[in-house]
Design an enzyme around this catalytic site. Structure first.
Site, short mmCIF file in Angstrom:
data_model
loop_
_atom_site.label_atom_id
_atom_site.label_comp_id
_atom_site.label_asym_id
_atom_site.label_seq_id
_atom_site.Cartn_x
_atom_site.Cartn_y
_atom_site.Cartn_z
N GLY A 55 -1.61 0.62 11.02
CA GLY A 55 -1.28 1.10 12.35
C GLY A 55 -1.58 0.13 13.47
CE LYS B 278 -3.67 4.86 1.91
NZ LYS B 278 -2.29 4.38 1.64
CE1 TYR C 148 0.96 7.59 3.76
CE2 TYR C 148 1.19 5.58 2.49
CZ TYR C 148 0.49 6.35 3.39
OH TYR C 148 -0.68 5.85 3.93
CG ASP D 118 -1.65 1.34 1.34
OD1 ASP D 118 -2.59 1.54 0.53
OD2 ASP D 118 -1.29 2.19 2.19
N GLY E 248 3.15 3.35 17.34
CA GLY E 248 4.41 3.09 18.05
C GLY E 248 4.29 2.47 19.41
CB ILE E 249 2.30 3.31 22.43
CG1 ILE E 249 2.51 3.09 23.94
CG2 ILE E 249 0.88 2.95 21.98
CD1 ILE E 249 1.78 4.07 24.81
CG LEU E 250 -0.33 -1.11 21.04
CD1 LEU E 250 -1.52 -1.58 20.22
CD2 LEU E 250 -0.45 -1.59 22.49
CB ALA E 251 6.13 -1.37 18.25
#
Length: 348
Positions: free
Chosen positions: A237, A85, A59, A54, A242-245
């Site tokens: 996501g 997109k 980006y 994707d 980030g925080i869950l990684a």
């Protein structure tokens, strides 16, 4: 890698690898990487079995599309699924006026202009073909049609109306002509995904960060609607940016900003449950979304070979069902969140 076949329209559909690849990091998100580093990351994803990619004009202001296009031009077209997109036109500008200063690095000097009109969507689509050097895309998503990106509900409502009266018709036309196989939205808010699904005929939604180990409010009404209508979900996501990684460390990122105290505390409690069962937080976070029957692929992205390989290994890690049970008992996960396999999975 295991695959999931989606065919809402009865025309053969698309086959997604469970792990897709989100190319925002290849647009020099947060730090610059070389063309050679980007190619090595894409090579690693391909070697791990990833066949869904994707991308988007935003980006790296075209850089990611150029890089992924250069890589995929060496592959047979039927071997991969590719989405991009629409909703932004990239305009050449002086360097100091470019979009994403401090977020994207060493990019072309371009600024975004939101344009969800019929002509805007067609121009964006054509520009993406030019940047990738490819002849087709499989999926076209309208990008960032949400309050998070437009700032106010009033601004968002304006662009929704512009899109539904213009750009949506362009996307329908491209699908009707078999120029693309599917259309949908790449959006940060499940409520806006649901609004579009109620107003139009959409095939897939790329839902970013809104169905994760940390938050499952999309189970209220949106995800059940997707199951009923055969709408597929690409889950972006999965680490909530980030925080869950990383876990609840100082400076941990949530929604692309420093995580607030209440999020840090909740993630800390989730991580404690994971440790109890001998599972790392990122492994649990990556595997959780796959249990929902609407999810066709999860796209964590990656900016290094190690990150790509780590994601692949995480998906191959078994998670004890007792971990999910404990999270529900402690009120850290919704009771109605699916935690067992519901897809008929194929393996390559």
């Amino acid at each position: 890698m295991k695959t999931r076949h989606w065919d809402r329209r009865g025309n053969g559909g698309l086959t997604f690898t469970e792990l897709g690849f989100g190319t925002a990091p290849l647009g020099n998100l947060y730090r610059a990487i070389s063309d050679e580093e980007a190619a090595a990351v894409l090579d690693a994803a391909w070697e791990c079995g990833t066949r869904y990619f994707d991308t988007a004009p935003l980006y790296g202001l075209g850089l990611a599309e150029s890089r992924v296009g250069r890589f995929l031009r060496s592959k047979l077209r039927h071997e991969f699924v590719l989405s991009t997109k629409v909703g932004r036109i990239m305009k050449v500008c002086p360097p100091e006026q470019r979009t994403g200063i401090g977020k994207f690095f060493n990019t072309p000097s371009r600024r975004e202009v939101f344009d969800y009109s019929y002509d805007g969507v067609m121009r964006s689509f054509e520009a993406s073909l030019e940047r990738t050097g490819l002849d087709s895309f499989d999926i076209l998503f309208v990008h960032d049609l949400d309050v998070f990106n437009h700032g106010t509900q009033e601004a968002c409502d304006y662009y929704v109306e512009q899109f539904m009266s213009g750009g949506y018709q362009a996307m329908i036309s491209l699908r009707d002509q078999d120029v693309v196989s599917a259309i949908g939205g790449g959006i940060n808010e499940w409520q806006m995904c649901q609004l579009l699904a109620e107003r139009g005929d959409f095939d897939l939604f790329l839902l970013a960060g809104r169905y994760t180990l940390l938050e499952q409010e999309a189970l209220e009404t949106f995800l059940p609607m997707c199951v009923t209508r055969g709408i597929g979900i690409v889950l972006g996501g999965p680490y909530n940016s980030g925080i869950l990684a990383t876990g609840p460390i100082a400076g941990a990122q949530y929604n692309y900003s420093d995580a607030p105290t209440e999020v840090l505390e909740r993630v800390q409690r989730i991580e404690e449950v994971c440790r109890k069962h001998g599972v790392s937080l990122p492994n649990a976070a990556l595997n959780f979304p796959f249990f929902h029957p609407a999810v066709v692929s999860v796209i964590p992205g990656g900016q290094s070979v190690n990150q790509v390989v780590s994601n692949y290994r995480a998906r191959s890690t078994p998670i004890p069902v007792e971990l999910w049970d404990d999270l529900k008992t402690l009120g850290l996960m919704r009771q109605d969140a699916p935690v067992c396999e519901t897809w008929g999975i194929e393996s390559e």
